[in-house]
Design an enzyme around this catalytic site. Sequence first.
Site, PDB file in Angstrom:
ATOM      1  N   ASN A 114       0.856  -1.186   0.000  1.00 39.61           N
ATOM      2  CA  ASN A 114       0.000   0.000   0.000  1.00 39.61           C
ATOM      3  C   ASN A 114       0.893   1.237   0.000  1.00 39.61           C
ATOM      4  O   ASN A 114       1.465   1.584   1.036  1.00 39.61           O
ATOM      5  CB  ASN A 114      -0.903  -0.053   1.249  1.00 39.61           C
ATOM      6  CG  ASN A 114      -1.744   1.206   1.400  1.00 39.61           C
ATOM      7  OD1 ASN A 114      -1.850   2.014   0.488  1.00 39.61           O
ATOM      8  ND2 ASN A 114      -2.347   1.364   2.581  1.00 39.61           N
ATOM      9  N   LYS A 150       0.033   4.290  -0.380  1.00 37.53           N
ATOM     10  CA  LYS A 150      -0.634   5.470   0.180  1.00 37.53           C
ATOM     11  C   LYS A 150      -0.401   6.692  -0.732  1.00 37.53           C
ATOM     12  O   LYS A 150      -0.378   6.535  -1.951  1.00 37.53           O
ATOM     13  CB  LYS A 150      -0.160   5.705   1.621  1.00 37.53           C
ATOM     14  CG  LYS A 150      -0.322   4.436   2.474  1.00 37.53           C
ATOM     15  CD  LYS A 150      -0.101   4.650   3.946  1.00 37.53           C
ATOM     16  CE  LYS A 150      -0.286   3.334   4.685  1.00 37.53           C
ATOM     17  NZ  LYS A 150      -0.143   3.446   6.118  1.00 37.53           N
ATOM     18  N   HIS A 159      -9.751   1.385   5.207  1.00 40.39           N
ATOM     19  CA  HIS A 159      -8.420   1.531   5.807  1.00 40.39           C
ATOM     20  C   HIS A 159      -8.502   2.502   6.985  1.00 40.39           C
ATOM     21  O   HIS A 159      -9.259   3.479   6.945  1.00 40.39           O
ATOM     22  CB  HIS A 159      -7.414   2.035   4.761  1.00 40.39           C
ATOM     23  CG  HIS A 159      -6.013   2.003   5.271  1.00 40.39           C
ATOM     24  ND1 HIS A 159      -5.506   2.986   6.074  1.00 40.39           N
ATOM     25  CD2 HIS A 159      -5.034   1.083   5.137  1.00 40.39           C
ATOM     26  CE1 HIS A 159      -4.252   2.677   6.409  1.00 40.39           C
ATOM     27  NE2 HIS A 159      -3.955   1.510   5.842  1.00 40.39           N
ATOM     28  N   GLU A 216      -6.738   4.866   7.967  1.00 41.21           N
ATOM     29  CA  GLU A 216      -6.517   6.289   7.676  1.00 41.21           C
ATOM     30  C   GLU A 216      -7.782   6.932   7.108  1.00 41.21           C
ATOM     31  O   GLU A 216      -8.055   8.107   7.338  1.00 41.21           O
ATOM     32  CB  GLU A 216      -5.313   6.451   6.737  1.00 41.21           C
ATOM     33  CG  GLU A 216      -4.009   6.281   7.520  1.00 41.21           C
ATOM     34  CD  GLU A 216      -2.896   5.588   6.765  1.00 41.21           C
ATOM     35  OE1 GLU A 216      -2.927   5.550   5.528  1.00 41.21           O
ATOM     36  OE2 GLU A 216      -1.975   5.077   7.439  1.00 41.21           O
ATOM     37  N   GLU A 246      -5.604  -4.678  10.987  1.00 44.16           N
ATOM     38  CA  GLU A 246      -4.546  -3.689  11.185  1.00 44.16           C
ATOM     39  C   GLU A 246      -4.821  -2.904  12.467  1.00 44.16           C
ATOM     40  O   GLU A 246      -5.620  -1.955  12.448  1.00 44.16           O
ATOM     41  CB  GLU A 246      -4.501  -2.722  10.004  1.00 44.16           C
ATOM     42  CG  GLU A 246      -4.247  -3.385   8.678  1.00 44.16           C
ATOM     43  CD  GLU A 246      -3.740  -2.386   7.642  1.00 44.16           C
ATOM     44  OE1 GLU A 246      -2.602  -2.528   7.211  1.00 44.16           O
ATOM     45  OE2 GLU A 246      -4.487  -1.460   7.306  1.00 44.16           O
ATOM     46  N   GLY A 253       2.222   2.476  10.885  1.00 44.29           N
ATOM     47  CA  GLY A 253       3.158   3.575  10.674  1.00 44.29           C
ATOM     48  C   GLY A 253       3.866   4.024  11.940  1.00 44.29           C
ATOM     49  O   GLY A 253       4.480   5.085  11.974  1.00 44.29           O
ATOM     50  N   SER A 312       3.232  -1.963  10.557  1.00 40.08           N
ATOM     51  CA  SER A 312       4.688  -2.012  10.773  1.00 40.08           C
ATOM     52  C   SER A 312       5.317  -3.360  10.422  1.00 40.08           C
ATOM     53  O   SER A 312       6.236  -3.813  11.108  1.00 40.08           O
ATOM     54  CB  SER A 312       5.027  -1.593  12.206  1.00 40.08           C
ATOM     55  OG  SER A 312       4.605  -0.262  12.440  1.00 40.08           O
TER      56      SER A 312
HETATM   57  P1  PGA Z   1       2.630   0.435   7.817  1.00 38.48           P
HETATM   58  O1  PGA Z   1       1.168   0.621   7.163  1.00 38.48           O
HETATM   59  O2  PGA Z   1       3.194  -0.845   7.250  1.00 38.48           O
HETATM   60  O3  PGA Z   1       3.402   1.649   7.385  1.00 38.48           O
HETATM   61  O4  PGA Z   1       2.437   0.348   9.290  1.00 38.48           O
HETATM   62  C1  PGA Z   1       0.305  -0.461   6.989  1.00 38.48           C
HETATM   63  C2  PGA Z   1      -0.981   0.007   6.367  1.00 38.48           C
HETATM   64  O5  PGA Z   1      -1.422   1.121   6.688  1.00 38.48           O
HETATM   65  O6  PGA Z   1      -1.598  -0.685   5.546  1.00 38.48           O
END
Ligand code: PGA
Length: 248
Positions: free
Chosen positions: A4, A6, A93, A95, A166, A172, A211
């Site tokens: 992803n 983003k 997601h 976010e 998640e 992140g 992560s």
């Molecule tokens: P990350 O993001 O690996 O940077 O923690 C995962 C995601 O948001 O799908």
Amino acid sequence: MAANWKMHKTKEKAQDTAHNLISLLNKKIPEDREVLIIPPFTALDSVWEVIKNEEQFVLGAQNFFPAHDGAYTGEISPAMLTDQNCIYALVGHSERRHILGEKNDFIAKKVSFGLENGLKIILCIGETLEERKAGKLQEILYQQLEIGLQDISSKGIASRLSIAYEPVWAIGTGEVAGPKEITEAHNLVRKFLQKLFANEGEYIRILYGGSVKPDNCSEIMGLDNVNGVLVGGASLNAETFSKIVLNS
Ligand code: PGA
């Protein structure tokens, strides 16, 4: 194994990363794995040009709006995405839930509309740290699943729907959930899917995200009911992501 990206990468950078990834993976991707690239909309076409002849690579989108067309400024429809060769799309997601304010009811509309209109859906769910500390893990996950999947029938669903667990506190942040926490959540999700979809629920893929890095991926992939990973930060670099695809 989903990347992803983003809101990262212009067309040229996206193509470079895809090229590098293909040469680093060099046809060594294990047979039962798919590499899913989810770039920003503006790079879908350029990434497609690079991956279109690679058997185990597929393209996905980060979002869409649940309508065929109409006055929805700034939005994009499933037909526009399948037209760009997208097979998958993310829905819900964290976010989008937390920054853009998307709620479970709207997410449910997207899940059913996306499935009806030719996309495979990855429904993302997960609890915040506050919710986990309050002992609400099961309640939150089941609420997100129950509402998110309310309009879905089980027929052939296992090949069209995946769930990504998640935990919001691990996205992140560099903070990865431990094996016990991941297993607990994934087992809960599996139980829910079996109850909702009977036999089909056994085969729906459950991805872990938050992560994921080359040094924790193989342990995570070895856990019960973990059938893939959704990777943000560590997927931006081809070398790092290729290690995740190969080593786990
Ligand atoms: P990350 O993001 O690996 O940077 O923690 C995962 C995601 O948001 O799908």
